[in-house]
Design a protein around this motif. Sequence first.
Motif, PDB file in Angstrom:
ATOM      1  N   ILE A 172      45.441  40.098  47.712  1.00  0.00           N
ATOM      2  CA  ILE A 172      44.450  40.023  46.639  1.00  0.00           C
ATOM      3  C   ILE A 172      44.649  41.197  45.676  1.00  0.00           C
ATOM      4  O   ILE A 172      44.736  42.351  46.107  1.00  0.00           O
ATOM      5  N   VAL A 173      44.717  40.888  44.376  1.00  0.00           N
ATOM      6  CA  VAL A 173      44.797  41.912  43.336  1.00  0.00           C
ATOM      7  C   VAL A 173      43.844  41.550  42.204  1.00  0.00           C
ATOM      8  O   VAL A 173      43.315  40.435  42.143  1.00  0.00           O
ATOM      9  N   MET A 174      43.647  42.495  41.302  1.00  0.00           N
ATOM     10  CA  MET A 174      42.872  42.216  40.101  1.00  0.00           C
ATOM     11  C   MET A 174      43.673  41.275  39.198  1.00  0.00           C
ATOM     12  O   MET A 174      44.866  41.052  39.408  1.00  0.00           O
ATOM     13  N   CYS A 178      46.391  44.880  39.120  1.00  0.00           N
ATOM     14  CA  CYS A 178      46.003  46.217  39.586  1.00  0.00           C
ATOM     15  C   CYS A 178      45.621  46.169  41.066  1.00  0.00           C
ATOM     16  O   CYS A 178      45.023  45.206  41.540  1.00  0.00           O
ATOM     17  N   PRO A 179      45.939  47.246  41.818  1.00  0.00           N
ATOM     18  CA  PRO A 179      45.813  47.230  43.280  1.00  0.00           C
ATOM     19  C   PRO A 179      44.380  47.399  43.775  1.00  0.00           C
ATOM     20  O   PRO A 179      43.561  48.082  43.166  1.00  0.00           O
ATOM     21  N   ILE A 180      44.136  46.789  44.931  1.00  0.00           N
ATOM     22  CA  ILE A 180      42.846  46.903  45.607  1.00  0.00           C
ATOM     23  C   ILE A 180      43.074  47.596  46.942  1.00  0.00           C
ATOM     24  O   ILE A 180      43.946  47.198  47.717  1.00  0.00           O
ATOM     25  N   GLU A 181      42.297  48.635  47.221  1.00  0.00           N
ATOM     26  CA  GLU A 181      42.407  49.348  48.492  1.00  0.00           C
ATOM     27  C   GLU A 181      41.131  50.128  48.765  1.00  0.00           C
ATOM     28  O   GLU A 181      40.361  50.438  47.833  1.00  0.00           O
ATOM     29  N   ALA A 182      40.920  50.449  50.007  1.00  0.00           N
ATOM     30  CA  ALA A 182      39.718  51.196  50.396  1.00  0.00           C
ATOM     31  C   ALA A 182      39.723  52.573  49.739  1.00  0.00           C
ATOM     32  O   ALA A 182      40.687  53.327  49.858  1.00  0.00           O
ATOM     33  N   TRP A 186      39.876  50.390  42.454  1.00  0.00           N
ATOM     34  CA  TRP A 186      39.319  49.082  42.765  1.00  0.00           C
ATOM     35  C   TRP A 186      39.104  49.066  44.275  1.00  0.00           C
ATOM     36  O   TRP A 186      39.994  48.729  45.053  1.00  0.00           O
ATOM     37  N   ASP A 187      37.908  49.457  44.663  1.00  0.00           N
ATOM     38  CA  ASP A 187      37.581  49.796  46.054  1.00  0.00           C
ATOM     39  C   ASP A 187      37.205  48.553  46.854  1.00  0.00           C
ATOM     40  O   ASP A 187      36.187  47.893  46.573  1.00  0.00           O
ATOM     41  N   SER A 188      37.998  48.254  47.875  1.00  0.00           N
ATOM     42  CA  SER A 188      37.722  47.085  48.704  1.00  0.00           C
ATOM     43  C   SER A 188      36.417  47.235  49.488  1.00  0.00           C
ATOM     44  O   SER A 188      35.839  46.222  49.924  1.00  0.00           O
ATOM     45  N   ASN A 189      35.953  48.476  49.665  1.00  0.00           N
ATOM     46  CA  ASN A 189      34.683  48.689  50.368  1.00  0.00           C
ATOM     47  C   ASN A 189      33.500  48.100  49.603  1.00  0.00           C
ATOM     48  O   ASN A 189      32.441  47.845  50.191  1.00  0.00           O
ATOM     49  N   LEU A 190      33.675  47.901  48.307  1.00  0.00           N
ATOM     50  CA  LEU A 190      32.610  47.353  47.470  1.00  0.00           C
ATOM     51  C   LEU A 190      32.695  45.830  47.351  1.00  0.00           C
ATOM     52  O   LEU A 190      31.864  45.216  46.689  1.00  0.00           O
ATOM     53  N   MET A 191      33.710  45.253  47.986  1.00  0.00           N
ATOM     54  CA  MET A 191      33.958  43.820  47.844  1.00  0.00           C
ATOM     55  C   MET A 191      33.703  43.086  49.152  1.00  0.00           C
ATOM     56  O   MET A 191      33.887  43.625  50.235  1.00  0.00           O
ATOM     57  N   GLU A 192      33.308  41.857  49.020  1.00  0.00           N
ATOM     58  CA  GLU A 192      33.132  40.975  50.172  1.00  0.00           C
ATOM     59  C   GLU A 192      34.291  39.988  50.177  1.00  0.00           C
ATOM     60  O   GLU A 192      34.482  39.229  49.226  1.00  0.00           O
TER      61      GLU A 192
END
Length: 254
Positions: A172-174, A178-182, A186-192
């Motif tokens: 999964i990316v934006m 753009c990268p998604i990571e904890a 783009w913080d994966s902790n904020l995503m479900e």
Amino acid sequence: MKNTILYLALLFVSLNAFATETKLMVRAKAKDAKFVGSSIGGAHVIVRNTLNGEILAEGHTTGSTGNTNLIMKSAHERYTQLSDDKTAGFLAVVDIEEPTLVRVEVLSPVHKKNARIQASTELWLIPGKDILGDGIVIEIPGFVVDILAPNTHQYIALESIPQSGLPIKAHIVMMCGCPIEAGGIWDSNLMEVKAMVKKEGQTVAEVPLKNPTQNTFQGVVPVSEAGYYQITVYAFNPQTGNTGVDMVNYVVTE
């Protein structure tokens, strides 16, 4: 006959003599992220005359995703320009004789069909009045979600599935790539991010997916029976309203 051809040629020249070259910069910007550029294949742009549907210009956005600090970390005042000469965009050059209402259509990201969004806007172009700089910026909402495992239409023997369950893996990316990571921008902790599993059309499980490494989301689904299955992986950011989805169908055999 010669006179007719000459008349038509002169008419064509006279009509085009009044047309004025006008430039329009078009950019696609991912929601809560950066510009859609060459790194993800760009966005496809079509500029049409709204009166008759004629395509006045068409092409892909090319260039970089832009300056991360400026776009994502800085406060923006009125007239702040977010792009520079390297930032992705498509420069439409059209010849118009009079003010023309155009529709700007964007399909983005052009090469990711499962995630592609079509967005558009309309504006007046005035002959010789170029719209440059940031130009027209069209927002592209969403996430690019690609399920990597299981594969589409994969046949999986029930006995081969570990006791812990069937592994699920998604990338999964934006929408700009753009990268998604904890803990990242783009913080994966904020995503479900979850996998919704159906067997023969009935929901049998809903599994949260973890983000162990950049852009990678994983989990396991308990499987006890053979049958036809479908997995839907979705990503949702409640702070921005961004959503993204991918689906695969697979078969578990006896």
